[in-house]
Design an enzyme around this catalytic site. Structure first.
Site, short mmCIF file in Angstrom:
data_model
loop_
_atom_site.label_atom_id
_atom_site.label_comp_id
_atom_site.label_asym_id
_atom_site.label_seq_id
_atom_site.Cartn_x
_atom_site.Cartn_y
_atom_site.Cartn_z
N MET A 29 0.94 -1.47 0.01
CA MET A 29 -0.35 0.30 0.16
C MET A 29 0.97 1.07 -0.36
SD MET A 29 -2.90 -0.23 2.81
CE MET A 29 -2.16 -1.94 3.95
N ASP A 39 -3.06 -5.47 11.34
CA ASP A 39 -2.63 -6.41 10.50
C ASP A 39 -1.38 -6.49 11.30
OD1 ASP A 39 -1.30 -7.14 7.63
OD2 ASP A 39 -0.73 -4.91 7.40
#
Length: 451
Positions: free
Chosen positions: A21, A133
């Site tokens: 990302m 995460d």
């Protein structure tokens, strides 16, 4: 990008790393004369207004966390379409790098890291922030052994109500909790499952679940039990086995209920003589030496036996050889026949059925003489009954007698009870709503004589 100045103060010096990302750069803060790390969103995410809005809000929430085991967030900004987070610069390696270089790591070293990870999560959870995460790539280890957990902002920014989007998995599915894989609501116990995966990986050098596609790994997280560490490492301490297994329980109710409880058990394990003295390499060496010690005269025995052997009858030997040659020829012929039969199976192209309704997708697969398997049904923003992922993907050439094509079907958006946030701070209210799968709406500020 090198040499560019962001926010009139951050000069980009060099690229450090890049992920799914964002890209991470080393930079110089000209105002405070210090080195920082800057994480810049990739363009495909920067163009998504909803993602950017969530990203900024959650990065700002993560900036409120102040803890020695959490990478500090200094600033959040945007310039020329670049959205970035300015963070504490940490010199060291990721836990993932250490595992690749040295696995399996010493037990006491892993436990001490686990305690520090729990300290970081305990701080975040008390501030109503779920990381979502946790993975070895997001854990930095400094030269003096201090753990720094990073990526709180981005992890929460991607923490929407689904794990799929047009057939692609978000996040690191090897570390997903079962509820993440099912797109259910997650809480702090989901982070503790991911900690269990990290511990398992550090202890063994391998992940508990792997697969060819994210979908297959997600299904294993939901349905299968990991191999016991004691089956991988002989003599692995039972006390640590129990801790890891409790972290990896499928039901959140069967796991540790908070980071403090896990931390206390890890600290207790550090006091165990079995844990402190355990050395896998020594055990393997001992097993080899024991085998030699238990068979001290095997060489002499074999040597003596060989001296006693006498030449065999020549004709008998030729007969035995001929028999095995004939046997080999028969099996070779049968093997070749079976191979030809398999190779003659017709081939077809797997159709792309993602986005189709279940019945339509099944019919499409049947038209290509392919069987199907409903591998799972998960909550998703896609309409109920729509295929949101498949394995293998479309446009691949396969044989028509291959195993069924796995399909993941949407159950539609999940209904939930709106939590009460009256009396909470704005930050706590937003976090509570999003942790329960809701998107905060318009915020109206009013004066109050009571609060």
């Amino acid at each position: 990008m090198i040499g560019k100045i962001l926010g009139n103060r951050y000069k980009i010096l060099e690229k450090i790393s890049g992920g799914g990302m964002a890209l991470v750069y080393k930079a110089q803060c000209n105002l405070l004369n210090r080195i920082v790390a800057i994480k810049i969103l990739k363009s495909e995410f920067a163009e998504d207004e909803d993602f950017v809005r969530r990203f900024r809000r959650e990065a700002q929430a993560a900036a409120s966390l102040s803890h020695p085991n959490i990478v500090g967030i200094y600033d959040v900004g945007e310039e020329d379409g670049l959205y970035y987070i300015v963070m504490e610069y940490v010199e060291g390696n990721t836990l993932k790098d250490l595992i690749r270089q040295k696995a399996p790591l010493p037990l006491t070293e892993v436990i001490e890291m686990g305690v520090q990870i729990c300290d970081a999560l305990e701080c975040a959870h008390k501030n109503m922030i779920v990381h979502r995460d946790i993975k070895s790539q997001n854990i930095m280890i400094t030269s003096d052994g201090r753990v720094k957990v990073t990526d709180f902002g981005i992890a929460r920014a991607t923490g929407g109500s689904t794990i799929t989007n047009t057939g692609n998995m978000f996040g690191s599915v090897q570390y997903f909790s079962p509820e993440q894989a099912r797109s259910d609501t997650v809480d702090e116990r989901s982070d503790l499952y991911s900690v269990g995966v990290v511990l398992y990986e550090a202890f063994t050098g391998k992940l508990p679940f792997n697969g060819e596609t994210p979908v297959s790994v997600a299904l294993k997280q939901i349905q299968e039990q990991p191999e016991l560490i004691s089956n991988i490492i002989s003599g692995f301490p039972k006390q640590l086995e129990v801790i890891v297994q409790k972290c990896l329980a499928k039901s959140p109710d069967d796991r540790y209920q908070n980071a403090e409880a896990l931390k206390n058990d890890l600290k207790q394990a550090l006091l165990s003589a079995e844990v402190v003295s355990f050395k896998p390499d020594n055990i393997e060496h001992t097993l080899v030496m024991d085998n030699i010690a238990n068979n001290p005269t095997s060489f002499e025995i074999n040597s003596a036996a060989s001296k006693k052997k006498r030449p065999k009858n020549v004709l008998k030997g030729i007969g035995i050889i001929a028999f095995f040659v004939l046997l080999f020829a028969v099996f070779s012929y049968l093997g070749a026949a079976l191979a030809r039969r398999y190779l003659e199976v017709p081939e077809t192209i797997v159709p792309n059925v993602i986005g189709m309704q279940e019945e339509e997708a099944i019919q499409k697969l049947k038209e290509h003489n392919l069987d199907y398997n409903i591998a799972g049904r998960v909550f998703d923003t896609a309409p109920a009954g729509q295929v949101i992922d498949q394995d293998p993907k479309g446009d691949q050439r396969v044989k028509t007698n291959r195993p069924p094509i796995d399909l993941i079907i949407s159950k539609g958006s999940k209904a939930g009870t709106v939590p009460s946030i009256i009396g909470r701070t704005e930050q706590e209210g937003i976090a509570l709503l999003e942790n329960n799968g809701f998107e905060p709406g318009r915020i109206i500020r009013e004066y109050s004589n009571e609060i």
